[in-house]
Design a protein around this motif. Structure first.
Motif, PDB file in Angstrom:
ATOM      1  N   MET A  19      -1.024  10.576  -3.401  1.00 46.68           N
ATOM      2  CA  MET A  19      -1.147   9.135  -3.203  1.00 46.68           C
ATOM      3  C   MET A  19      -0.606   8.307  -4.373  1.00 46.68           C
ATOM      4  N   LEU A  20      -0.672   8.834  -5.597  1.00 39.40           N
ATOM      5  CA  LEU A  20      -0.299   8.036  -6.756  1.00 39.40           C
ATOM      6  C   LEU A  20       0.976   8.491  -7.462  1.00 39.40           C
ATOM      7  N   GLU A  24      -3.780   3.437  -0.626  1.00 38.98           N
ATOM      8  CA  GLU A  24      -3.961   2.928  -1.984  1.00 38.98           C
ATOM      9  C   GLU A  24      -3.137   1.656  -2.125  1.00 38.98           C
ATOM     10  N   ASP A  25      -3.730   0.605  -2.670  1.00 39.48           N
ATOM     11  CA  ASP A  25      -3.004  -0.631  -2.917  1.00 39.48           C
ATOM     12  C   ASP A  25      -2.779  -0.774  -4.415  1.00 39.48           C
ATOM     13  N   LEU A  26      -1.504  -0.796  -4.819  1.00 45.11           N
ATOM     14  CA  LEU A  26      -1.166  -0.846  -6.242  1.00 45.11           C
ATOM     15  C   LEU A  26      -0.907  -2.261  -6.738  1.00 45.11           C
ATOM     16  N   THR A  70      -4.830  12.877  -5.185  1.00 48.83           N
ATOM     17  CA  THR A  70      -4.371  11.951  -6.224  1.00 48.83           C
ATOM     18  C   THR A  70      -2.882  12.109  -6.473  1.00 48.83           C
ATOM     19  N   SER A 104      -9.199   2.837  -7.606  1.00 52.21           N
ATOM     20  CA  SER A 104      -8.530   3.817  -6.760  1.00 52.21           C
ATOM     21  C   SER A 104      -9.508   4.568  -5.859  1.00 52.21           C
ATOM     22  N   LYS A 105      -9.060   4.784  -4.628  1.00 48.80           N
ATOM     23  CA  LYS A 105      -9.832   5.605  -3.699  1.00 48.80           C
ATOM     24  C   LYS A 105      -9.540   7.090  -3.902  1.00 48.80           C
ATOM     25  N   SER A 106      -8.475   7.381  -4.650  1.00 46.96           N
ATOM     26  CA  SER A 106      -8.057   8.770  -4.834  1.00 46.96           C
ATOM     27  C   SER A 106      -8.408   9.294  -6.219  1.00 46.96           C
ATOM     28  N   PRO A 159       0.807  -1.213   0.000  1.00 47.74           N
ATOM     29  CA  PRO A 159       0.000   0.000   0.000  1.00 47.74           C
ATOM     30  C   PRO A 159       0.843   1.267   0.000  1.00 47.74           C
TER      31      PRO A 159
END
Length: 503
Positions: A190-191, A118-120, A187, A138-140, A109
């Motif tokens: 987190m990403l 976030e789990d990629l 976003t 995605s949650k973001s 995460p």
């Protein structure tokens, strides 16, 4: 989307070199060992010089004595072994043909004190399905946000092409490019922030072309998916001891604790001066050093008159800010559902957390014996200048995310702060050395080298080493070592620019 053959050996050429061929490789990290392995297997009498007392460079490992009297092997820091590191994995198969020392990380995460994780992991490998799955899961990142994104910046992200991407984006910093992309703070944090910092640079000091290239390499163009593996034992046991034995079996002379202090032309080859020892003479020389060490060696060797182009490129090499590593032996375990590896965003220094007592067998045994745990904290681009200050800051920031750490007692710690990683600042494309230099018989390898093929981090190091070895083999009229890679162009490469929407 599948792996592609980048270098194909000529089947009409011999595999082994002429008898008596020799070479010197300076630097025993991934690049130097990769070069040495290929050359030694082809019959080259290789002398490998490494200044440290162990092989590995930034992947090196050495013993550490603990207060309880036990000894553990520790490393510079956690590394992810991505499954599309084809060159590096091929070298590692010399140590373990079935790669049994690598185990998959089930999930990793990206965590924050502000937003949900976030789990990629577990995304499809093939584009555009991976991007679609990320948007849906995605949650973001939301679909409406994707629709609002600047189309030109979005196209550039999906249309990696080496020449075009460099021309359009190398002079732009990654932060400005992400501004253009128009993502929300959540976003972006987190990403993108955690991803960008994993290349040892802050967004405003990283070329946007390099960011897009790495986004393609690790995500959009990666046929293996974004999952990765990690060693289930220490790096010395899994990698460096077996590779050293492999080299010795093939006639290599591996010299640890030997520092090269200068190089100079000598007859039809090179002389390598070493600290406190007799100089070596060689026809084929590969310098596989970190960028700062190469810059220093080039300056000490007065290469300007010998290899003026290489000398100029070495002089302009930039080193990334220091990275900090703090490994902690704690008197208790962390919460059971903590991921074995977490990327961190939103903290001033802390970039990732690895629970070694759940990753590798020696650390697991120590934890089972003592009831404690071993965790490792990383700052990929540290703002602090002292290792102990950095370690204290990392622990404070960890306690914000994992409150149980506040009550834990540190039984032992090992803290490091060093600046040996390459920087890829805006405008730097074309300003780094290539494998082949302007001096005959002298090659350069390392993760900062300009390569003809896209790769990153450990794979860039290994690929540069194999390419350097291939250049030696080409001079000898011998078949190259094969090299595989990912597709070198993005999904939308060659698609015309998308007109910018009126606002």
């Amino acid at each position: 989307m599948r792996r592609v053959r980048l270098v194909t050996p000529d089947p009409t050429l011999a595999r082994d070199v002429p008898p008596g061929t020799e070479a010197v490789v300076v630097g025993g990290g991934i690049a130097g060992v990769s070069a040495a392995v290929v050359l030694a297997e082809r019959g080259v009498r290789v002398t490998l010089l490494e200044a440290a007392g162990h092989l590995g460079g930034r992947l090196g490992a050495w013993p550490e004595s603990l207060p309880d009297g036990s000894t553990q092997i520790i490393e510079h820091g956690f590394h992810a072994f991505f499954r599309h590191y084809y060159t590096w994995l091929a070298i590692l198969r010399r140590a373990d043909p079935d790669l049994t020392f690598l185990d998959p990380v089930p999930n990793y995460p990206v965590i924050s004190a502000t937003w949900p994780a976030e789990d990629l992991s577990g995304l499809p490998a093939a584009p555009p399905l991976n991007l679609l799955a990320l948007v849906l899961r995605s949650k973001s990142l939301t679909r409406s946000e994707m629709l609002r994104a600047d189309p030109e910046a979005g196209r550039a992200l999906l249309a990696y092409d080496r020449a075009t991407t460099i021309a359009e984006l190398d002079d732009v910093d990654a932060a400005a490019f992400l501004d253009r992309l128009g993502m929300t703070e959540r976003t972006r944090s987190m990403l993108f922030e955690a991803f960008a910092r994993s290349f040892f640079c802050n967004q405003n000091a990283l070329s946007a072309a390099e960011l897009v290239a790495m986004f393609h390499y690790y995500f959009l163009g990666n046929p293996e998916g974004i999952g990765f593996d990690v060693p289930n034992t220490d790096y010395a046991t899994a990698i460096w001891n077996p590779l050293r034995e492999h080299l010795i079996r093939h006639g290599a002379d591996v010299r640890l604790g030997v520092t090269a202090t200068g190089v100079a032309p000598e007859r039809h080859g090179w002389r390598v001066e070493v600290d406190g020892g007799e100089a070596l003479s060689t026809r084929h020389l590969i310098l596989a050093l970190d960028p700062g060490a190469l810059r220093s060696l080039a300056a000490a060797s007065e290469l300007t008159s010998i290899a003026p182009q290489l000398a100029g490129l070495c002089e302009s090499l930039t080193v990334a800010p220091p990275f900090a590593v703090s490994r902690l032996w704690l008197d208790r375990d962390v919460v059971a559902d903590r991921a074995v590896f977490s990327a961190v965003t939103g903290q001033p220094n802390l970039d990732s957390i690895a629970i070694y007592s759940r990753l590798e067998e020696p650390s697991r045994r120590w934890a089972e014996t003592t009831g404690g745990s071993i965790i490792e904290l990383h700052s990929y681009s540290c703002k602090l200048s002292d290792a102990e200050d950095a370690a204290a800051a990392l622990r404070r920031e960890l306690a914000v995310l994992w409150p149980e750490i506040s009550e834990a007692r540190v039984l032992h710690s090992h803290n490091r702060l060093e600046a040996t990683a390459p920087a890829f600042p805006p405008g730097s494309a074309g300003s780094r050395p290539r494998v082949r230099t302007d001096a005959r018989g002298l090659r350069v390898a390392g993760d900062f080298v300009e390569l003809p093929y896209l790769s990153g981090l450990m794979e860039r190091s290994s690929m540069s080493g194999v390419l350097a070895a291939n250049d030696v083999l080409a001079e000898l009229g011998v078949a190259a070592e094969p090299i595989d890679g990912i597709p070198q162009r993005g999904l939308l490469a060659g698609v015309p620019d998308i007109p910018r929407r009126k606002r």
